[in-house]
Design a protein around this motif. Sequence first.
Motif, PDB file in Angstrom:
ATOM      1  N   SER A   1      53.848  43.217  41.982  1.00 44.61           N
ATOM      2  CA  SER A   1      52.931  42.995  40.873  1.00 44.61           C
ATOM      3  C   SER A   1      51.538  43.456  41.266  1.00 44.61           C
ATOM      4  N   PHE A   2      50.780  43.983  40.329  1.00 45.85           N
ATOM      5  CA  PHE A   2      49.410  44.387  40.659  1.00 45.85           C
ATOM      6  C   PHE A   2      48.450  44.078  39.528  1.00 45.85           C
ATOM      7  N   ASP A   3      47.170  44.082  39.878  1.00 45.83           N
ATOM      8  CA  ASP A   3      46.122  43.774  38.904  1.00 45.83           C
ATOM      9  C   ASP A   3      44.820  44.387  39.408  1.00 45.83           C
ATOM     10  N   ILE A   4      44.041  44.974  38.505  1.00 46.38           N
ATOM     11  CA  ILE A   4      42.753  45.524  38.942  1.00 46.38           C
ATOM     12  C   ILE A   4      41.597  44.715  38.361  1.00 46.38           C
ATOM     13  N   GLU A   5      40.476  44.723  39.052  1.00 46.30           N
ATOM     14  CA  GLU A   5      39.233  44.173  38.499  1.00 46.30           C
ATOM     15  C   GLU A   5      38.238  45.328  38.443  1.00 46.30           C
ATOM     16  N   THR A   6      37.466  45.335  37.386  1.00 41.56           N
ATOM     17  CA  THR A   6      36.556  46.459  37.213  1.00 41.56           C
ATOM     18  C   THR A   6      35.114  45.991  37.092  1.00 41.56           C
ATOM     19  N   TYR A   7      34.224  46.923  37.325  1.00 42.54           N
ATOM     20  CA  TYR A   7      32.796  46.663  37.190  1.00 42.54           C
ATOM     21  C   TYR A   7      32.490  46.563  35.709  1.00 42.54           C
ATOM     22  N   ASN A   8      31.869  45.481  35.321  1.00 41.88           N
ATOM     23  CA  ASN A   8      31.664  45.309  33.888  1.00 41.88           C
ATOM     24  C   ASN A   8      30.487  44.413  33.584  1.00 41.88           C
ATOM     25  N   LYS A   9      29.421  45.025  33.152  1.00 39.40           N
ATOM     26  CA  LYS A   9      28.237  44.239  32.841  1.00 39.40           C
ATOM     27  C   LYS A   9      28.244  43.781  31.388  1.00 39.40           C
ATOM     28  N   GLU A  10      29.001  44.480  30.566  1.00 40.02           N
ATOM     29  CA  GLU A  10      28.898  44.258  29.120  1.00 40.02           C
ATOM     30  C   GLU A  10      29.902  43.260  28.582  1.00 40.02           C
ATOM     31  N   GLY A  11      30.534  42.482  29.450  1.00 44.13           N
ATOM     32  CA  GLY A  11      31.490  41.521  28.940  1.00 44.13           C
ATOM     33  C   GLY A  11      32.820  42.174  28.635  1.00 44.13           C
ATOM     34  N   LYS A  12      33.304  41.979  27.427  1.00 46.10           N
ATOM     35  CA  LYS A  12      34.665  42.412  27.128  1.00 46.10           C
ATOM     36  C   LYS A  12      34.829  43.914  26.887  1.00 46.10           C
ATOM     37  N   VAL A  13      33.756  44.648  26.899  1.00 49.84           N
ATOM     38  CA  VAL A  13      33.855  46.073  26.619  1.00 49.84           C
ATOM     39  C   VAL A  13      34.493  46.816  27.786  1.00 49.84           C
ATOM     40  N   MET A  14      35.164  47.873  27.470  1.00 49.42           N
ATOM     41  CA  MET A  14      35.812  48.629  28.543  1.00 49.42           C
ATOM     42  C   MET A  14      35.311  50.065  28.507  1.00 49.42           C
ATOM     43  N   ILE A  15      34.547  50.440  29.519  1.00 46.23           N
ATOM     44  CA  ILE A  15      34.048  51.812  29.582  1.00 46.23           C
ATOM     45  C   ILE A  15      34.455  52.420  30.915  1.00 46.23           C
ATOM     46  N   PRO A  16      35.719  52.833  31.016  1.00 44.30           N
ATOM     47  CA  PRO A  16      36.208  53.315  32.305  1.00 44.30           C
ATOM     48  C   PRO A  16      35.482  54.566  32.784  1.00 44.30           C
ATOM     49  N   GLU A  17      34.918  55.339  31.854  1.00 45.13           N
ATOM     50  CA  GLU A  17      34.213  56.552  32.256  1.00 45.13           C
ATOM     51  C   GLU A  17      33.021  56.207  33.141  1.00 45.13           C
ATOM     52  N   ARG A  18      32.427  55.066  32.896  1.00 43.44           N
ATOM     53  CA  ARG A  18      31.216  54.706  33.620  1.00 43.44           C
ATOM     54  C   ARG A  18      31.468  53.683  34.730  1.00 43.44           C
ATOM     55  N   ASN A  19      32.356  52.727  34.452  1.00 41.51           N
ATOM     56  CA  ASN A  19      32.487  51.594  35.361  1.00 41.51           C
ATOM     57  C   ASN A  19      33.677  51.717  36.298  1.00 41.51           C
ATOM     58  N   PRO A  20      33.430  51.651  37.595  1.00 33.36           N
ATOM     59  CA  PRO A  20      34.517  51.847  38.550  1.00 33.36           C
ATOM     60  C   PRO A  20      35.454  50.644  38.677  1.00 33.36           C
ATOM     61  N   ILE A  21      36.581  50.892  39.294  1.00 32.80           N
ATOM     62  CA  ILE A  21      37.486  49.816  39.696  1.00 32.80           C
ATOM     63  C   ILE A  21      36.926  49.232  40.979  1.00 32.80           C
ATOM     64  N   LEU A  22      36.785  47.922  41.030  1.00 35.65           N
ATOM     65  CA  LEU A  22      36.183  47.297  42.214  1.00 35.65           C
ATOM     66  C   LEU A  22      37.234  46.808  43.192  1.00 35.65           C
ATOM     67  N   MET A  23      38.309  46.301  42.663  1.00 37.44           N
ATOM     68  CA  MET A  23      39.350  45.813  43.570  1.00 37.44           C
ATOM     69  C   MET A  23      40.712  45.902  42.901  1.00 37.44           C
ATOM     70  N   VAL A  24      41.727  45.966  43.735  1.00 41.19           N
ATOM     71  CA  VAL A  24      43.090  45.926  43.220  1.00 41.19           C
ATOM     72  C   VAL A  24      43.889  44.957  44.078  1.00 41.19           C
ATOM     73  N   ALA A  25      44.668  44.113  43.420  1.00 50.01           N
ATOM     74  CA  ALA A  25      45.463  43.129  44.142  1.00 50.01           C
ATOM     75  C   ALA A  25      46.943  43.402  43.943  1.00 50.01           C
ATOM     76  N   PHE A  26      47.727  43.128  44.987  1.00 46.73           N
ATOM     77  CA  PHE A  26      49.188  43.237  44.915  1.00 46.73           C
ATOM     78  C   PHE A  26      49.800  41.908  45.305  1.00 46.73           C
ATOM     79  N   TYR A  27      50.940  41.617  44.717  1.00 47.04           N
ATOM     80  CA  TYR A  27      51.711  40.467  45.165  1.00 47.04           C
ATOM     81  C   TYR A  27      53.191  40.818  45.085  1.00 47.04           C
ATOM     82  N   GLY A  28      53.901  40.479  46.151  1.00 50.87           N
ATOM     83  CA  GLY A  28      55.338  40.738  46.177  1.00 50.87           C
ATOM     84  C   GLY A  28      56.009  39.820  47.174  1.00 50.87           C
ATOM     85  N   MET A  29      57.220  40.148  47.576  1.00 51.76           N
ATOM     86  CA  MET A  29      57.940  39.338  48.553  1.00 51.76           C
ATOM     87  C   MET A  29      58.626  40.255  49.558  1.00 51.76           C
ATOM     88  N   ASP A  30      58.449  39.944  50.848  1.00 45.08           N
ATOM     89  CA  ASP A  30      59.221  40.630  51.874  1.00 45.08           C
ATOM     90  C   ASP A  30      60.176  39.610  52.453  1.00 45.08           C
TER      91      ASP A  30
END
Length: 813
Positions: free
Chosen positions: A175-204
Motif C-alpha cells: 500500500s502507498f500514499d503520498i503527501e504533497t506541498y500545499n499551502k492552499e488547503g484542498k486545492v491541488m496544483i501538481p504543476e507547482r507543488n512537489p510531492i514531499l513524502m511517500v509512505a509504503f506499508y506491506g508485510m514480509d
Amino acid sequence: MEEIRFYPLDINYKIQEGKTYVYLYGRRDSGKRACIKDGSFIPYFFAEAGDVTVLQEIVRGLKVEGRYEVVRALKTEITERIYRGKVRNLLKIYTNTPKQISPLRKELETFPGVKCYEHDVKYTHNYLREKGIILGRQIKVKGELVNERSKVPVWMASEMSLDESESIKDPRILSFDIETYNKEGKVMIPERNPILMVAFYGMDGEVPFKKVITWKKFETKKNYIEFVEDEGILIKRFKQVIEEYKPDILTGYFTDGFDFPYLEVRAKKQRISLDINLDYSSLNFGKEGTGVLIRGISHVDIFQFIRNVYSKGLETNTLDLNSVASEILNEGKKDVDLDNLAKVWDEKPEELEEFCEYNLHDAYVTYELCLKLMPEMLELVKLIGLPISEVTRMPFSRLVENYILRRAKETNVLAANRPAYDEIKERRTKTYKGAYVVEPKPGLYDNLVVFDFRSLYPTIIAAHNVGLDTLRCECCEGKDVVPELGYWYCKEKKGFLPSVIEGLISRRLRVKEMMKGNKDELLKARSMALKYLANSFYGYLGFFAARWYCWECAQSVTAYARDYIQRTMSKAEERGFEVVYGDTDSLFVKLNDKSVEDAKEFMEEINIDLPGQMELEYEGFFPKGIFVALKSREGGAKKKYALLSDKGDIKITGFEFVRRNWSEIAKSVQERVLNQILREGDVEGAFDYVKKIIKKLRSKEVEIDKVMIHTQLQKPLEEYDAIGPHVKVARDMLAKGYEVREGMVVEYVICEGKGLVRDRAKMISEVKEGDYDAEYYIGHQIIPAVSSIFAVLGYNEEDLVSESSQKGLGDFF
DNA sequence: AGAGCGCGGGG
DNA sequence: GTGTACGCGCTCT
C-alpha cells in the motif's frame, strides 16, 4: 517443455508482427511471479444477414481502409448462436488484431440487412471466457521460457488446463500514499507543488514492511524514515520500492484520482518515466475515470471498490478514508493538522516527523482495509472471472453484465449489443413508476424498525421467468399475467436471464448451507458477492446502457413486488405496527407499544408465507428518525431521511448538502439541526438555533470565512459558456492581475446589490467582514439546508425568516 | 424547461 | 475499453 501451476491475476494483450498475443500475469504456486504468453486466440466478431453464405463471399473480398492500415478479414466461418431464445445463423469473422474489428464492422453495416454482434466485447474478456479461465483460480500451463524484456519470466504457452479447485491465497499487497506541498488547503496544483513524502506499508512474512521516503532532513529515531536528496530521487525510489517488493497488488486510497495523477505530473516535470509496468513500459494514463492500470501488477484503488460495491453495507455517508476506516476497522486517521504541513516543511523541518507518521499511518490503514476487503474482492473476481483491477472499478451494472456475458458464452448465447447513442437517449426517456409503495409520512418518529426485502427481486425474476426471451411468448398468453400490466412470461421454457439468476440464487443457498456452523470468512465473502450480484439484476434490467436491457421486465418485477409488499404492509398494520415508509426494498415500521422481539417475530411469520427463497430481513432498530417530504416532485417524495441508530450514529440519506460548494454556515447549521433533533429530541432548540443564526446573518455578525463559497474552475477560463458566480469572480481576479488557472478553487462571497447572483459575487480578498448579502445566505443556503426538516415538524419558512421572535406552528407548504 | 457545470475522493 | 454512458442539484439562459 515444462509444466507450471499458475494463478493468473491480470491480463492484457500486445501485437507482435501483426499477431495478437495475450499476456497473463500472476503468481506461480512456488510463490514466484510469472507471465504466460498465449498467441492462440484470434479476435473475432459476428455478422448476420439474410443469406450468410452470400455475406461470406462479400467479406472474403472485402478490403477496408482502417485508421493505420488496410484491413481485411483473416478468415470466416458460418456458425450458430442462440439469440433471444432462437437459433441464428451467423458469420464468424476473424481478424489479426482487435483494432481491425471496428473498421470491418462499420463497413459491413453499410450493407442493407447486415447486423454485427460482439464487436463491442473486449478482447481480453473474450479470451478469458472462451478459455474458461477465471482469474484468481489456478491453471496448469505447458510451455517454454521465452526471451522477452520483462521484469518477470515469460512462458509461451502451448497447452493450458484449468484447476478450479485451487484459488490464490494471500496475494502480496503493497500500500502507498503520498503527501504533497500545499499551502492552499484542498486545492491541488501538481504543476507547482512537489510531492514531499511517500509512505509504503506491506508485510514480509510476519514482519511489517514500513517505509517513508522524504527529501528534507531532520533528526529522528524512526528507522523506517529514509531521506533522499530531492523529489526526483523520491520518485525514483518510489519505483524501486515497488520493483523490489514485488507486489501482486498495489493499493491506495483514491490513488486513481489523486496519487497517480499527481505522480504523473511530477514525474514528467522531473523527466522521469513512470515505467512500473512489468514489461518496462510507462504507466498509461487513459481517460479520466477509467482508473490507472498497471501492466502485470493489479492496482486496486480501495476507494473505488468501496464506492462501487462495499459502501452499500456501510453506515457512513461520506467515503473519506477516516470515516470508512473507522467503520470497517475501528481505526481512524492520525490527528495531525495537514494544513500545517507546508508551513512546517518550510519553517520547522525538525517537526516533520509527525507528518511522516501520519503518512505511514494512512498507508497502513489502507493496507488493512485492502486486506480486510480482499476476500470480498477476490470472490467477486472469481465470480466474474475478470481482473481485480477491473472488477473493483465496475459499477453494479457492469459487474452484472460481465457475469451474464460469461454465462452467455457457456451456453452458446449470443451477446446483445451495447445500445447506440440514440437508443440510450430513447431508453432514458422511458421511465416507469411503481418503485415506491408507501410514501413516507413526513415527521419525526420514535422507535423505528427497518426491514429489508432485498432478495425479493431476484426471486421474482426466477420464479416468474422474467426475461427478454420469455416475454409475451406464443404458448402462454393469458397465464400468470403480471398485475396491472397485462404482460405474461413463458411457463414452458426457462429464459436465459432467469436461468442465470436462478443459478446465482441456488449457488448462494449452497454457500449458506455450508456456512451453518462454519464462520469461514471466505464463505461469508462468497455469499455477499453472490447476493450483491443477484440483487443488482433488477436494476440492470432497467439500466439504459445494459446489453440485456428490458423495460417490460423491470416494470414487471416492481409490479410483482408491489403485490408481495402490500400484503406484508397490511399484515404489519394488522399486527399493530405503524408503517411509516416503504420503498421497493425496505419497510420502516413504528413499534408503538410493540417490542423489537415482536417485530422479529412478525418477520418470521411473514417469511413462512413467502414463496421460494424470498425473505424479509431485519435491518435494524432506530430510536429516532426524521422523514422529510421533497416538495416540487410529483408522484410522492423521494428518499430523504435521517435515522439515529441504537449505537448512536446518525445515518443520513438524501440530504445532499455536505459539499464543498456550500458555505460553512449552511453545512454546520444542517448538521447541528439534525443532531439536536435526533439526539436531543429538541426541535424547539434546533429551530431557535436556526433563528439565531439568521439573526446573526442579518446583523452581520457571521464571519466572512463562514459564508465563503468554494468552487473549482474545472477548465480554462476561456472555455466557459455559462458564466456562473465562480467564473465571473475568476474573470475579476484575472483583470486585477491575479493568477487564474484551471483547477484552482475560487473563493467568493455573495454581496449585496442588484442583478444575478454572479453580479454580486466578489472574490474573498475584496470582501470585508460583514460585507455579505444576508438575504442571499438565508434564502439560498440556510433555508434550503433546513427548511424541509422543519416543514415536516410543522414549521414553515415564514417562521424561520420572519423578524419577529415569535415562533409557532405554521402551515405545510 | 433545458443546458451547463461541479461534486465526490485526495493534500 | 474493438472507446459516448455516474446522478444530483444548482445557476444561468
